[in-house]
Design a protein around this motif. Structure first.
Motif, mmCIF file in Angstrom:
data_model
loop_
_atom_site.group_PDB
_atom_site.id
_atom_site.type_symbol
_atom_site.label_atom_id
_atom_site.label_comp_id
_atom_site.label_asym_id
_atom_site.label_seq_id
_atom_site.Cartn_x
_atom_site.Cartn_y
_atom_site.Cartn_z
ATOM 1 N N ARG A 55 24.061 41.515 36.088
ATOM 2 C CA ARG A 55 24.918 41.521 37.278
ATOM 3 C C ARG A 55 26.405 41.575 36.902
ATOM 4 N N ASN A 56 27.225 41.795 37.944
ATOM 5 C CA ASN A 56 28.681 41.730 37.768
ATOM 6 C C ASN A 56 29.106 40.287 37.571
ATOM 7 N N LEU A 57 30.156 40.073 36.820
ATOM 8 C CA LEU A 57 30.724 38.727 36.732
ATOM 9 C C LEU A 57 31.671 38.504 37.911
ATOM 10 N N THR A 58 31.748 37.266 38.372
ATOM 11 C CA THR A 58 32.704 36.938 39.434
ATOM 12 C C THR A 58 34.095 36.809 38.806
ATOM 13 N N ALA A 59 35.123 36.780 39.666
ATOM 14 C CA ALA A 59 36.483 36.608 39.149
ATOM 15 C C ALA A 59 36.581 35.296 38.364
ATOM 16 N N GLY A 60 35.949 34.248 38.865
ATOM 17 C CA GLY A 60 35.988 32.947 38.190
ATOM 18 C C GLY A 60 35.328 33.007 36.812
ATOM 19 N N GLU A 61 34.256 33.768 36.715
ATOM 20 C CA GLU A 61 33.571 33.874 35.415
ATOM 21 C C GLU A 61 34.393 34.693 34.426
ATOM 22 N N ILE A 62 35.180 35.622 34.932
ATOM 23 C CA ILE A 62 36.033 36.425 34.041
ATOM 24 C C ILE A 62 37.203 35.562 33.556
ATOM 25 N N VAL A 63 37.881 34.892 34.487
ATOM 26 C CA VAL A 63 38.987 34.000 34.096
ATOM 27 C C VAL A 63 38.447 32.874 33.212
ATOM 28 N N GLY A 64 37.246 32.400 33.554
ATOM 29 C CA GLY A 64 36.638 31.282 32.819
ATOM 30 C C GLY A 64 36.535 31.559 31.321
ATOM 31 N N GLN A 65 36.354 32.828 30.955
ATOM 32 C CA GLN A 65 36.244 33.158 29.525
ATOM 33 C C GLN A 65 37.549 32.832 28.792
ATOM 34 N N LEU A 66 38.672 33.094 29.467
ATOM 35 C CA LEU A 66 39.964 32.767 28.851
ATOM 36 C C LEU A 66 40.152 31.246 28.787
ATOM 37 N N LEU A 67 39.754 30.560 29.844
ATOM 38 C CA LEU A 67 39.930 29.102 29.850
ATOM 39 C C LEU A 67 39.123 28.460 28.726
ATOM 40 N N VAL A 68 37.891 28.924 28.567
ATOM 41 C CA VAL A 68 37.031 28.363 27.525
ATOM 42 C C VAL A 68 37.584 28.684 26.134
ATOM 43 N N ALA A 69 38.108 29.884 25.976
ATOM 44 C CA ALA A 69 38.694 30.242 24.677
ATOM 45 C C ALA A 69 39.872 29.314 24.380
ATOM 46 N N ARG A 70 40.690 29.029 25.409
ATOM 47 C CA ARG A 70 41.835 28.130 25.190
ATOM 48 C C ARG A 70 41.356 26.716 24.878
ATOM 49 N N ASP A 71 40.238 26.304 25.504
ATOM 50 C CA ASP A 71 39.657 24.989 25.157
ATOM 51 C C ASP A 71 39.299 24.974 23.674
ATOM 52 N N ALA A 72 38.540 26.007 23.262
ATOM 53 C CA ALA A 72 38.006 26.013 21.890
ATOM 54 C C ALA A 72 39.130 26.138 20.867
ATOM 55 N N LEU A 73 40.206 26.828 21.244
ATOM 56 C CA LEU A 73 41.315 27.019 20.301
ATOM 57 C C LEU A 73 42.313 25.859 20.374
ATOM 58 N N GLY A 74 42.140 24.980 21.353
ATOM 59 C CA GLY A 74 43.081 23.866 21.526
ATOM 60 C C GLY A 74 44.447 24.371 21.943
ATOM 61 N N GLU A 75 44.466 25.219 22.993
ATOM 62 C CA GLU A 75 45.724 25.878 23.338
ATOM 63 C C GLU A 75 46.340 25.385 24.648
ATOM 64 N N TRP A 76 45.934 24.245 25.155
ATOM 65 C CA TRP A 76 46.546 23.741 26.392
ATOM 66 C C TRP A 76 47.772 22.895 26.051
ATOM 67 N N PRO A 77 48.681 22.724 27.001
ATOM 68 C CA PRO A 77 49.932 22.011 26.708
ATOM 69 C C PRO A 77 49.709 20.613 26.120
ATOM 70 N N ASN A 78 48.647 19.912 26.546
ATOM 71 C CA ASN A 78 48.464 18.544 26.053
ATOM 72 C C ASN A 78 47.899 18.487 24.628
ATOM 73 N N SER A 79 47.664 19.679 24.026
ATOM 74 C CA SER A 79 47.092 19.680 22.681
ATOM 75 C C SER A 79 48.164 19.433 21.619
ATOM 76 N N GLY A 80 49.430 19.332 22.057
ATOM 77 C CA GLY A 80 50.504 19.054 21.109
ATOM 78 C C GLY A 80 51.071 20.306 20.468
ATOM 79 N N ARG A 81 50.536 21.468 20.861
ATOM 80 C CA ARG A 81 51.061 22.708 20.287
ATOM 81 C C ARG A 81 52.356 23.108 20.992
ATOM 82 N N ASN A 82 53.183 23.849 20.310
ATOM 83 C CA ASN A 82 54.379 24.405 20.923
ATOM 84 C C ASN A 82 53.943 25.515 21.887
ATOM 85 N N SER A 83 54.355 25.418 23.152
ATOM 86 C CA SER A 83 53.798 26.353 24.133
ATOM 87 C C SER A 83 54.286 27.793 23.921
ATOM 88 N N ASP A 84 55.368 27.978 23.136
ATOM 89 C CA ASP A 84 55.804 29.355 22.848
ATOM 90 C C ASP A 84 54.912 30.007 21.791
#
Ligand code: SAH
Ligand code: SF4
Length: 403
Positions: free
Chosen positions: A160-189
């Protein structure tokens, strides 16, 4: 700030009479701002509050990467509890992660199930780190209805087609796994995912609205903030949708060309029978916003003895004349049972020479993540593989019973 929500009378998104079963929570991931506002309105939030709440939720979900309403401390405790009782922001979960020797990471993701007790379907996303940039390759469909003969995904019939949420969700999960959210202590730039390519499983222009809506969320300046110029949508050539893609999505465009005559391209990309090369290139010439600063990428997979002659290279250059173009030569990535071989390295170099001399720079794309089957065209979700092995097991059981 306190809120005047009254969920006792208007739970979830529809009024319930006492006899009706409780409704499943609504997943708000992937809703546009307007849709999110509507969901909050249906939930009983007063009109005057909605715009502000949408902004707060947007920031929490897409800027801070929060999943749990309890962590959304810009909202009152009471509101957090009420929202948490009616909505979720569930995203895909990582089933397995494979890491290539070259640093490429491939995640098998299980999508949120919409049927209680039944596990959600699976897709793959791939992260490719490079000097100064990191590219996330995202899927738009589970499988693909098109049957390009060199592509592994093409052997998997569309689920089936992916929903918009499932498409965006792939980026969110990648950022989780890479530790790329602001609270991870990384420089946001110092971003890890700097670019997105819609080059995973599926044909994005066959799932137009969901891809468009997802990319609008991904590029929203108050959330994930990835500019459309850093997002490339790759299509096998769905000609009637190309103009709309330019007008309504406005990302960079890549075309899976792979052949320079209709005869060859019909075999490699059967969609060519419907939209032949001349029509495809016309659509490219007219792609809204195309210019020398915003070139179209033409992908060309190098297949031994099929499309890799010097004459092919010259014809490629001739065909693309007048179109602001980049050319990506992709060494063919084999998969089990694939009917082609990759061109020899010297053949690729000679081909690249012709292309270079015509003014196109550094065209050969180094295959990444080949050892974990994460390279272009190697993706195929485990759901289907597992189903195939289940079928095989059942057949084997039946056969052994028959003996
Ligand atoms: N369906 C879209 C996007 C997904 S395919 C499209 O076809 O453009 C992403 C890219 O990988 C396409 O350029 C596709 O032609 C290429 N590709 C597919 N199978 C491949 C393989 N086995 N080796 C190298 N590239 C492949
Ligand atoms: Fe589908 Fe693209 Fe693979 Fe063709 S190359 S089968 S369009 S995913």
């Amino acid at each position: 700030m306190a809120t005047s929500l009254d969920i006792a009378h208007k739970p979830a998104s529809a009024p319930l009479s006492g006899a009706e079963p409780a409704r499943a929570k609504q997943n708000i991931l992937g809703l546009s701002r307007d849709e999110l506002g509507e969901a909050l309105g249906a939930f009983g939030m007063p009109e005057r509050e909605i715009k502000m709440r949408v902004g707060q939720l947007w920031n929490a979900i897409y800027n801070r990467g929060l999943i749990d309403f309890a962590d959304m401390t810009t909202l009152s405790k009471d509101l957090r509890a009420k929202l948490g009782a009616a909505f979720t922001v569930a995203r895909p979960e990582i089933v397995t992660e494979q890491k290539s020797v070259d640093g490429t990471r491939k995640w098998l993701l299980r999508l949120v199930s919409d049927k209680p007790g039944v596990p959600g379907p699976e897709v793959e996303a791939v992260y490719i780190p490079e000097e100064g940039r990191g590219t996330l390759c995202i899927s738009s469909q589970i499988g693909c209805t098109l049957t390009c003969t060199f592509c592994h995904t093409g052997t998997q019939t569309l689920v089936r087609n992916l929903t918009a949420g499932e498409i965006v969700g792939q980026l969110l999960v990648a950022r989780d796994a890479l530790g790329e959210w602001p609270n991870s202590g990384r420089n946001s730039d110092d971003r890890l995912v700097t670019n997105i390519v819609m080059m995973g499983m599926g044909e994005p222009l066959y799932n137009f609205e969901n891809v468009r809506d997802a990319l609008d969320i991904v590029s929203d300046g108050e959330g994930l903030s990835l500019s459309k110029r850093r997002i490339t949508l790759s299509t096998s050539g769905v000609v009637p949708m190309i103009e709309r893609a330019g007008n309504e999505i406005g990302s960079m465009l890549a075309i899976s060309l792979h052949g320079v005559t209709d005869e060859v391209r019909n075999k490699l990309v059967p969609l060519n029978k419907k939209y032949p090369i001349a029509e495809l290139l016309d659509a490219c010439r007219n792609y809204p916003g195309v210019s020398n600063a915003r070139r179209i990428t033409f992908e060309y997979v190098m297949l031994k003895g099929v499309n890799d002659s010097i004459a092919d290279a010259k014809e490629l250059v001739r065909l693309l004349k007048g179109i602001p173009a980049k050319i990506n030569l992709i060494p063919f990535n084999p998969w089990p049972g694939s009917p082609y071989e990759c061109s020899d390295w010297t053949t690729i170099e000679k081909f690249a020479d012709v292309v270079n001399r015509a003014g196109y720079a550094s065209p050969v794309r180094t295959p990444r993540g080949r050892d974990i089957m994460a390279a272009c065209g190697q993706l195929k979700s485990e759901t289907v593989k597992a189903r195939a092995s289940e079928r095989f097991k059942t057949q084997a059981d039946d056969q052994s019973k028959a003996l």
